[in-house]
Enzyme design. Structure first.
Site, PDB file in Angstrom:
ATOM      1  N   ASP A 136     -33.433 -15.102   1.902  1.00 49.05           N
ATOM      2  CA  ASP A 136     -33.646 -14.732   3.256  1.00 49.05           C
ATOM      3  C   ASP A 136     -34.118 -15.950   3.893  1.00 49.05           C
ATOM      4  O   ASP A 136     -34.541 -16.784   3.168  1.00 49.05           O
ATOM      5  CB  ASP A 136     -35.035 -13.829   3.292  1.00 49.05           C
ATOM      6  CG  ASP A 136     -35.121 -13.559   4.847  1.00 49.05           C
ATOM      7  OD1 ASP A 136     -34.261 -12.590   5.047  1.00 49.05           O
ATOM      8  OD2 ASP A 136     -36.033 -13.799   5.237  1.00 49.05           O
ATOM      9  N   GLU A 162     -34.783 -17.838   7.735  1.00 46.65           N
ATOM     10  CA  GLU A 162     -35.288 -17.771   9.020  1.00 46.65           C
ATOM     11  C   GLU A 162     -34.731 -19.039   9.859  1.00 46.65           C
ATOM     12  O   GLU A 162     -34.529 -20.106   9.414  1.00 46.65           O
ATOM     13  CB  GLU A 162     -36.959 -17.850   9.139  1.00 46.65           C
ATOM     14  CG  GLU A 162     -37.646 -16.849   8.515  1.00 46.65           C
ATOM     15  CD  GLU A 162     -37.292 -15.277   9.209  1.00 46.65           C
ATOM     16  OE1 GLU A 162     -36.912 -15.263  10.253  1.00 46.65           O
ATOM     17  OE2 GLU A 162     -37.316 -14.128   8.586  1.00 46.65           O
ATOM     18  N   HIS A 189     -40.567 -11.147   8.616  1.00 43.03           N
ATOM     19  CA  HIS A 189     -39.848 -12.570   9.297  1.00 43.03           C
ATOM     20  C   HIS A 189     -40.532 -13.574   8.842  1.00 43.03           C
ATOM     21  O   HIS A 189     -40.323 -14.795   9.511  1.00 43.03           O
ATOM     22  CB  HIS A 189     -39.814 -12.379  10.915  1.00 43.03           C
ATOM     23  CG  HIS A 189     -39.305 -11.202  11.532  1.00 43.03           C
ATOM     24  ND1 HIS A 189     -37.965 -11.036  11.081  1.00 43.03           N
ATOM     25  CD2 HIS A 189     -39.739 -10.219  12.429  1.00 43.03           C
ATOM     26  CE1 HIS A 189     -37.634  -9.638  11.906  1.00 43.03           C
ATOM     27  NE2 HIS A 189     -38.780  -9.347  12.675  1.00 43.03           N
ATOM     28  N   ASP A 236     -40.090 -11.378   3.325  1.00 44.58           N
ATOM     29  CA  ASP A 236     -38.860 -10.647   3.233  1.00 44.58           C
ATOM     30  C   ASP A 236     -38.031 -10.665   2.092  1.00 44.58           C
ATOM     31  O   ASP A 236     -37.554  -9.726   1.786  1.00 44.58           O
ATOM     32  CB  ASP A 236     -37.945 -10.899   4.657  1.00 44.58           C
ATOM     33  CG  ASP A 236     -38.779 -10.588   5.833  1.00 44.58           C
ATOM     34  OD1 ASP A 236     -39.816  -9.800   5.935  1.00 44.58           O
ATOM     35  OD2 ASP A 236     -38.077 -10.863   7.029  1.00 44.58           O
TER      36      ASP A 236
END
Length: 229
Positions: free
Chosen positions: A26, A28, A184, A189
């Site tokens: 994951d 960001e 997030h 996540d």
């Protein structure tokens, strides 16, 4: 069991996904363009398979990342993910350090599992894969263990299994706890996505899906050996 030959064929990770080593990812970011927008956070979790053929989360790594030189920073993206890129407490590292650390962990796991190549598993995987690949290209880190375009998308898999494509909804359907306040965060996540992917793969096994396929492969191997004798 220390000898993998004693473990049934379909209970070995290397045989579950055609030699691919699944790695949950994951990211960001500061936007949607992997070439131009900054990669700000990256987390990854490898998987292991027990002797009964069930998947479990294994090793993990997590990096806060400094924007690369000239990176675009979209304020709306920062507002969405809550990242303060100027906060010294982030402990951010360079993309080079993050990608190097990721690849080292993945290659070790891939080797230990006797897999041929690694494959990214992510929720809406095309997004995460594009940023990982773009960062790898920018940094020039060699020996990228990941397939260049193949991926497992848990949004698609969850849509098939539960009729849900949003991560929190899919986790709820699988009875996996999900704290919306931690959403997030790349690490959180990734942990939820890893549990979700393991649940779906293991549930398919319990329903008689993959063992049925593997049994046919084992039968073919046995027949070939008997024919050769």
């Amino acid at each position: 069991m220390s000898d993998s030959q004693e473990i049934p064929y379909h209970n070995q990770l290397k045989n579950r996904f055609r030699g691919y080593f699944p790695v949950i990812i994951d990211v960001e970011t500061a936007g949607f363009d992997a070439k131009k927008d900054a990669l700000l956070e990256l987390a990854a979790i490898t998987l292991k398979m027990d002797e009964n053929g069930y998947l479990h989360p294994d090793q993990k790594c997590h990096f806060h990342i400094k924007p690369f030189e000239g990176a675009n920073i979209n304020p709306e993206s920062l507002k969405f993910n809550g990242i303060d890129i100027h906060n010294p407490l982030r402990g951010a590292v360079s993309e080079l350090d993050a990608i190097t650390g990721l690849f080292q962990m993945v290659r070790r796991g891939q080797k230990d599992a006797d897999c041929q190549r690694s494959i990214i598993v992510a929720h809406n995987a095309a997004f995460d894969q594009s940023f990982v690949m773009a960062a790898a290209e920018r940094t020039g880190v060699k020996r990228n263990p990941f397939h260049p375009f193949g991926m497992f998308d848990t949004a698609s898999l969850a849509g098939l299994m539960f009729g849900q494509t949003v991560l929190v909804k899919a986790c709820q359907a699988a009875k996996i706890p999900f704290d919306g306040k931690q959403a997030h965060s790349a690490l959180y996540d990734t942990e939820r996505t890893a549990k979700l992917f393991c649940y779906m793969v293991n549930h398919l096994k319990d329903l008689g899906g993959f063992p049925h396929i593997a049994s046919e492969l084992e039968q073919e191997k046995t027949t070939e050996k008997e024919t050769a004798l």
